[in-house]
Design an enzyme around this catalytic site. Structure first.
Site, PDB file in Angstrom:
ATOM      1  N   LYS A  32       0.648   4.553  -4.573  1.00  0.00           N
ATOM      2  CA  LYS A  32       1.604   4.091  -3.573  1.00  0.00           C
ATOM      3  C   LYS A  32       1.778   2.574  -3.597  1.00  0.00           C
ATOM      4  CE  LYS A  32      -1.708   4.026   0.249  1.00  0.00           C
ATOM      5  NZ  LYS A  32      -1.747   2.570   0.370  1.00  0.00           N
ATOM      6  N   THR A  33       0.687   1.822  -3.863  1.00  0.00           N
ATOM      7  CA  THR A  33       0.818   0.359  -3.935  1.00  0.00           C
ATOM      8  C   THR A  33       1.719  -0.020  -5.104  1.00  0.00           C
ATOM      9  OG1 THR A  33      -1.414   0.155  -3.042  1.00  0.00           O
ATOM     10  CG2 THR A  33      -0.458  -1.810  -4.042  1.00  0.00           C
ATOM     11  N   ASP A 229       3.346   0.171   4.652  1.00  0.00           N
ATOM     12  CA  ASP A 229       2.271   0.907   3.982  1.00  0.00           C
ATOM     13  C   ASP A 229       1.367   1.545   5.029  1.00  0.00           C
ATOM     14  OD1 ASP A 229       0.656   1.869   1.990  1.00  0.00           O
ATOM     15  OD2 ASP A 229      -0.303  -0.051   1.540  1.00  0.00           O
ATOM     16  N   GLU A 230       0.702   2.648   4.659  1.00  0.00           N
ATOM     17  CA  GLU A 230      -0.273   3.323   5.541  1.00  0.00           C
ATOM     18  C   GLU A 230       0.337   3.630   6.913  1.00  0.00           C
ATOM     19  OE1 GLU A 230      -2.827   4.281   4.149  1.00  0.00           O
ATOM     20  OE2 GLU A 230      -3.692   2.816   2.787  1.00  0.00           O
ATOM     21  N   GLN A 260      -4.817  11.354   5.554  1.00  0.00           N
ATOM     22  CA  GLN A 260      -5.766  10.240   5.609  1.00  0.00           C
ATOM     23  C   GLN A 260      -5.655   9.453   6.915  1.00  0.00           C
ATOM     24  OE1 GLN A 260      -6.539   8.115   1.741  1.00  0.00           O
ATOM     25  NE2 GLN A 260      -4.637   9.119   1.134  1.00  0.00           N
ATOM     26  N   ARG A 611     -12.486   9.294  -2.493  1.00  0.00           N
ATOM     27  CA  ARG A 611     -12.838   7.953  -2.976  1.00  0.00           C
ATOM     28  C   ARG A 611     -13.438   8.045  -4.374  1.00  0.00           C
ATOM     29  NH1 ARG A 611      -9.354   5.973  -0.870  1.00  0.00           N
ATOM     30  NH2 ARG A 611      -8.894   8.138  -0.330  1.00  0.00           N
TER      31      ARG A 611
END
Length: 733
Positions: A32-33, A229-230, A260, A611
């Site tokens: 996504k980044t 973002d997020e 998340q 992770r």
């Protein structure tokens, strides 16, 4: 179209959809980044959108810096990010940063409309707590009856939900009325100190936009293309801020993953992302389901856990990576055995596969779990870092020195004055200090201006007057000097002329260490050496105030990171250990009877597992000494959610001697699932505290206690019941 050539089909679709609202559901490790960076570059290079019209908002400084680096690589020398002190969007500068950074920049330009000065201070957690305690003392409220930290937490949550003081004044409960009294005085004190806390940065920006439509319109026309973002982590204030800015042009791209969303305790509302299509019916939805981080077995295991949640966006992550290692489930006798296994596995992998220590992380649900793990690491001489412990900017000497700088920058800052007035001792006690502060308030003066009229303060003797005048003159001299000196020269003057350096060095070896920590601040300040006057000081203090704990994580360091599951979001490691996979610990006990909290615990488990790039270890202990008591445990329900074919189970060490277990992990034995089933059949299952059970009438519950034949159970729907273990038709889950 070189910008999008390296992206997959779904990423390209999200980049090319520039007009109108778009929701990007980005699974863990789906890039996504990268997507956001390419979208910014595409808007600039292909759509010819001026940088000042593009706003990219992140949640951490680290994410913002990573985004800037990626955009810079894509567009080269044309990339010029807006400097920290910029108060208005210039045509050739890109605006990227956290919610707090963006709001600070807007408020530095506009906050005078709300009656504040533009050089306002930003209070951190300890400053806020000090102010709350001061107010409670003034109002004669017992800190035993009303915990100041709890009071601050309630006020913070209220601000995050944009609740005003009036909403609490009308509260029905006694506690709400007490909160209203403290909240009102807290805000009044902040304004008198020309200070904002973190929540104010959002709340005041929203207030500014709502009260001054022309100001809102100005920023709506600046930020024509907005990316967040997020988005699943936004609270009410952030949600309103974003939607106010976007309502004019509606070119809003939000990227996130409802799976998340793990920060409800901070006010995050997962409904913001789940209901995006209701807010923007014309929105396009793109799902990023290809994972670039983990093996397929890790993704399948995480999906097994999250799939039990009822309210979620559907997706199924896949990867071109190898199928990978089985996840390891290890059952220890206690927390020491759990920690010992972690140490042995890390030693084995470092030796056999030449992995670096920074490729390992140990995650846990609560900070208290780190004790046993830290002790095992110390015994094995494995270097480690606890993320979220006492951080550099939270050390006493750092906060002391920063308080001096903040008072110089903002002479109305009472909290900073109270912190350093007797560092070193100046003979100005609390009573005298209180009279000084009241005199300043009553005469609408800042503290330093008031100090020059100390002779007019009633009820203090000549010695106290002299001490106040001398201190005020010192601060004013440093403030005048700051207008000409570089930031580091100012800091040098503060350190010496205030006597703080002498105070530190008088404390022996500990003082020397503290002095060296203060000197480390000079390294941070170097980047502002070209700034003129108080501007550099203002920028430096702003950066320090907005620091985040996970920004300090160093992926190149040769040590193992230890952190809570909440702190791990956004990070990735080769090998992940999740300790404490037990009912009542993870999922946490408070979530066992609350469906929404249990779903958040599942999301937290999903975050922990994803992770891992190659290896994931899920550990639990049958007994655990924690919080001052001994718990008898059953395995977390999350372990049951993972398909058996993805898991390898480990037995307890064959050798009971601890000394033999530190030889590369060789004393741990794998058992197959068939063996596990036979082992479980032979085991005499009695009902134990924490056991999950099901009753044909009352449904699912948790065993609270057992006595003789009676089992006390907390059922999710019907509360506490006592049932016969022999005849109650109870079934273990």
């Amino acid at each position: 179209m070189e910008i999008i050539k390296s992206l997959n089909e779904q990423q390209q679709e999200a980049v090319l959809t520039t007009e109108g609202p778009i929701l990007v559901i980005a699974g863990a490790g789906s890039g996504k980044t990268r997507l956001l960076a390419h979208r910014i570059a595409y808007l600039f290079k292909e759509k010819k959108v001026p940088p000042r019209n593009i706003l990219a908002v992140t949640f951490t400084n680290k994410a913002a810096e990573e985004m800037k680096e990626r955009v810079k690589k894509l567009i080269g020398s044309d990339f010029r990010p807006a400097p920290q002190n910029l108060r208005y969007g210039a045509g050739h500068l890109f605006w990227m940063g956290t919610f707090h950074h963006i709001c600070v920049r807007i408020l530095r330009t506009e906050i005078d409309k709300l009656g504040y000065k533009k050089n306002f201070a930003i209070y951190d957690d300890s400053d806020q707590l000090a102010l709350i305690k001061k107010i409670m003392k003034e109002k004669e409220l017992s800190v035993e009856q009303f915990n100041p930290r709890t009071m601050l937490s309630v006020i913070s949550k209220a601000k995050g939900e944009l609740m005003k003081i009036e909403d609490y004044i009308s509260g029905e409960s006694y506690f709400e009325r007490i909160v209203a009294r403290v909240y009102e005085a807290y805000q009044k004190n902040l304004k008198e100190n020309n200070a904002l806390d973190f929540d104010d940065l959002l709340q005041k920006t929203v207030e500014l936009f709502r009260k001054f439509p022309k100001t809102l319109e100005k920023y709506q026309n600046i930020f024509r293309y907005i990316m967040v973002d997020e988005y699943q982590d936004t609270n009410r204030a952030q949600y309103v801020f974003v939607n106010l800015l976007a309502e004019r042009h509606r070119n809003l791209c939000v990227v996130g993953d409802d799976w998340q969303s793990i920060y409800a305790f901070r006010g995050a509302d997962v409904r913001n992302i789940l209901d995006f299509e209701q807010d923007y019916p014309e929105a396009k939805v793109v799902k990023l389901e290809r994972n670039y981080r983990s093996t397929q077995k890790i993704l399948d295991a995480a999906h097994g856990v999250i799939s039990k949640n009822l309210r979620r966006k559907d997706k199924k992550l896949w990867t071109d990576n190898a199928e990978g290692h089985d996840l390891v489930v290890y059952k220890a006798t206690d927390e020491e055995g759990e920690a010992e296994f972690i140490v042995c596995e890390i030693q084995r992998l470092v030796e056999e596969e030449t992995l670096s220590l920074n490729e390992f992380v140990v995650l846990y649900r609560t900070n208290a779990q780190s004790r046993a793990i830290e002790e095992a690491f110390l015994e094995a001489a494995i270097p480690y870092r606890v993320v979220g412990g006492v951080r550099f900017y939270e050390r006493r000497e750092i906060k002391d020195f920063l308080a001096y700088l903040r008072l110089i920058n903002n002479p109305a800052d009472e909290i900073s004055l109270e912190r350093i007035i007797n560092l070193p001792a100046r003979g100005i006690g609390n009573v005298t200090l209180g009279k000084w502060i009241r005199f300043a308030r009553e005469n609408s003066l800042d503290l330093i201006s008031a100090s020059q009229k100390a002779g007019n303060i009633a009820g203090i003797n000549s010695n106290k007057i002299d001490a106040i005048c001398k201190f005020g003159a010192l601060v004013q001299r440093l403030r005048d000097g700051a207008k000409r000196a570089t930031l580091t020269d100012l800091m040098e003057s503060v350190l010496v002329e205030t006597g703080y350096q002498k105070l530190l060095l008088s404390e022996g070896e500990v003082g020397q260490i503290r002095f060296e920590n203060v000197r480390e601040l000079f390294t941070v300040a170097e980047k502002y050496k070209k700034e003129k006057g108080l501007n550099g000081l203002d920028m430096f203090l702003e950066e320090v105030a907005l620091m985040a704990s996970t920004d300090a994580i160093d992926s190149q360091s040769g040590l193992v990171h230890l952190m809570t599951l909440h702190a791990a979001k956004g990070l990735e490691f080769d090998s992940v250990f999740i300790a404490g996979m037990e009912e009542g610990l993870f999922p946490h006990s408070r979530a066992l009877l609350d469906t929404s909290e249990l779903e958040e615990e599942r999301r937290l488990c999903y975050v922990g597992i994803t992770r891992a790039k190659k290896r994931a270890y899920l550990l639990w202990a049958t007994t655990r000494h924690i919080f001052g008591s001994t718990r008898v445990n059953v395995a977390s329900r999350f372990l049951d959610d993972i398909s058996p074919h993805l898991v390898r189970n480990f037995q307890l060490p064959i050798s009971p001697a601890k000394s033999g277990s530190r030889q590369g992990g060789g004393n741990f034995q794998t058992i197959s699932n068939d063996q596990k089933s036979k082992h479980e059949k032979d085991y005499n299952f009695d009902f134990r505290d924490g056991q999950r059970v099901e009753h044909p009438t009352f449904g699912e519950g948790i065993v609270i206690s057992t006595k003789d034949d009676l089992v006390t159970i907390a059922f999710m729907k019907t509360g506490l019941k006592k049932i016969s273990a022999k005849f109650g038709k109870l079934k273990k889950i």
